[in-house]
Design an enzyme around this catalytic site. Structure first.
Site, PDB file in Angstrom:
ATOM      1  N   TYR A   1      51.902   8.457 -24.890  1.00  0.00           N
ATOM      2  CA  TYR A   1      51.049   8.409 -23.697  1.00  0.00           C
ATOM      3  C   TYR A   1      49.619   8.025 -24.057  1.00  0.00           C
ATOM      4  O   TYR A   1      48.962   7.291 -23.325  1.00  0.00           O
ATOM      5  CB  TYR A   1      51.062   9.753 -22.988  1.00  0.00           C
ATOM      6  CG  TYR A   1      52.309  10.008 -22.170  1.00  0.00           C
ATOM      7  CD1 TYR A   1      52.354   9.682 -20.823  1.00  0.00           C
ATOM      8  CD2 TYR A   1      53.440  10.583 -22.748  1.00  0.00           C
ATOM      9  CE1 TYR A   1      53.489   9.915 -20.076  1.00  0.00           C
ATOM     10  CE2 TYR A   1      54.581  10.812 -22.003  1.00  0.00           C
ATOM     11  CZ  TYR A   1      54.601  10.479 -20.668  1.00  0.00           C
ATOM     12  OH  TYR A   1      55.736  10.695 -19.934  1.00  0.00           O
TER      13      TYR A   1
ATOM     14  N   CYS B   1      60.903  12.792 -16.470  1.00  0.00           N
ATOM     15  CA  CYS B   1      59.872  13.491 -17.230  1.00  0.00           C
ATOM     16  C   CYS B   1      60.447  14.095 -18.510  1.00  0.00           C
ATOM     17  O   CYS B   1      61.376  14.909 -18.455  1.00  0.00           O
ATOM     18  CB  CYS B   1      59.261  14.592 -16.368  1.00  0.00           C
ATOM     19  SG  CYS B   1      58.105  15.654 -17.261  1.00  0.00           S
TER      20      CYS B   1
END
Length: 299
Positions: free
Chosen positions: A169, A38
């Protein structure tokens, strides 16, 4: 995209750990929980390392692969975090809010004694580690958020957040051509702007590493590995943008950056968890990562 994916950064718990607040900065009191795949969690690992806070706040690392309860400690013996004694990070959320069934994100800071989540606010965790823990930092720790430069740093990281950190994203999870095209264009427009900015200065703001560089690095280091192909951010690779590639290598070779990166975890998570993007779950073999250690010439 699932509600437990690292893209979902809705902050439910945003207490601040400060030098003199209700949650005081105290060595040994808290556990920082991260996942090395992450990018938001990676920021906190970098700041902790740069500040020399390894002895002040311990780290728990979750498996890059999530299940229905999200982040889990299956990398540890018996599948439990050795300090918190829990199998899932969700248990720390539930200790604060019984019956909690919302998203579970990293980074997260947990109060060890009570097992309760203190904060999962990725935007303030790194700022507080850089500014509120100075009493416990190494003597030559950098000033990652200098007072005089904060307005400029804040503007740069705001632009990075929308167009780059989240931009990859937005492109990768787009469900319409229009949404993808817009995210793709904004991403590369911003990268071109930053390529130009960094052609005349070593770092994004001022003459030393700041919070802005950390937030940019975590996207750049994942770019060719997952964003270029997996998220269709493929106008060009990072290695084909000379200034940004040299800048990224400069940071990667700085203690605290490259030594906190785990390319295997990154690839495992993105290719295996994002089944809507990659239904087969096949993990890509490339790219060649040896270039990260090549001379950068930025000094």
């Amino acid at each position: 995209m699932s509600d437990n994916d690292d893209m979902v950064m809705v902050t439910h718990f945003n207490a601040r750990i400060t030098a003199d607040g209700p949650w005081p900065a105290e060595p040994g009191r808290y556990r920082l929980v991260v996942n090395k795949a992450c990018p938001w969690a990676s920021r906190s690992l970098i700041v902790r390392r740069l500040m020399g806070l390894e002895d002040a706040i311990s780290v728990g690392v979750t498996d890059p692969i999530q299940d229905e309860r999200s982040w889990r400690f299956t990398l540890d013996p018996d599948g439990r975090d050795p300090v918190l004694g829990i199998r899932y990070l969700a248990e720390a959320y539930e200790a604060v809010r019984p019956g909690y069934d919302g998203g579970v994100s990293v980074p997260a800071i947990v109060d060890i004694a009570s097992g309760r989540l203190v904060t999962n606010d990725h935007n303030t965790i790194t700022i507080d580690l850089a500014t509120q823990w100075s009493k416990y930092a190494r003597p030559d720790a950098p000033d990652l958020y200098p007072q005089a430069l904060r307005p400029e740093i804040d503007q740069v990281i705001e632009d990075l957040a929308e167009d780059v950190n989240l931009g990859v994203y937005k492109a990768g999870f787009a469900t319409t051509q229009k949404a993808y095209d817009e995210a793709y264009q904004r991403l590369f427009d911003r990268l071109d702007e930053l390529e130009n900015r960094l052609s005349t200065q070593r770092y994004l703001v001022g003459d030393s590493i700041t919070e802005a560089d950390i937030r940019f690095f975590v996207t750049l280091v994942r770019f060719d590995v997952v964003y270029h192909g997996h998220f269709k951010c493929n106008r060009n690779k990072l290695t084909e943008m000379p200034v940004l590639w040299a800048y990224a290598r400069d940071l990667f070779q700085t203690p605290g950056f490259g030594d906190t990166v785990d390319f295997d975890h990154i690839k495992e998570h993105y290719y295996r968890v994002h089944t809507d993007v990659n239904p087969s779950g096949i993990v890509a073999g490339g790219p060649d990562l040896s270039g990260w250690h090549s001379p950068h010439g930025r000094d």
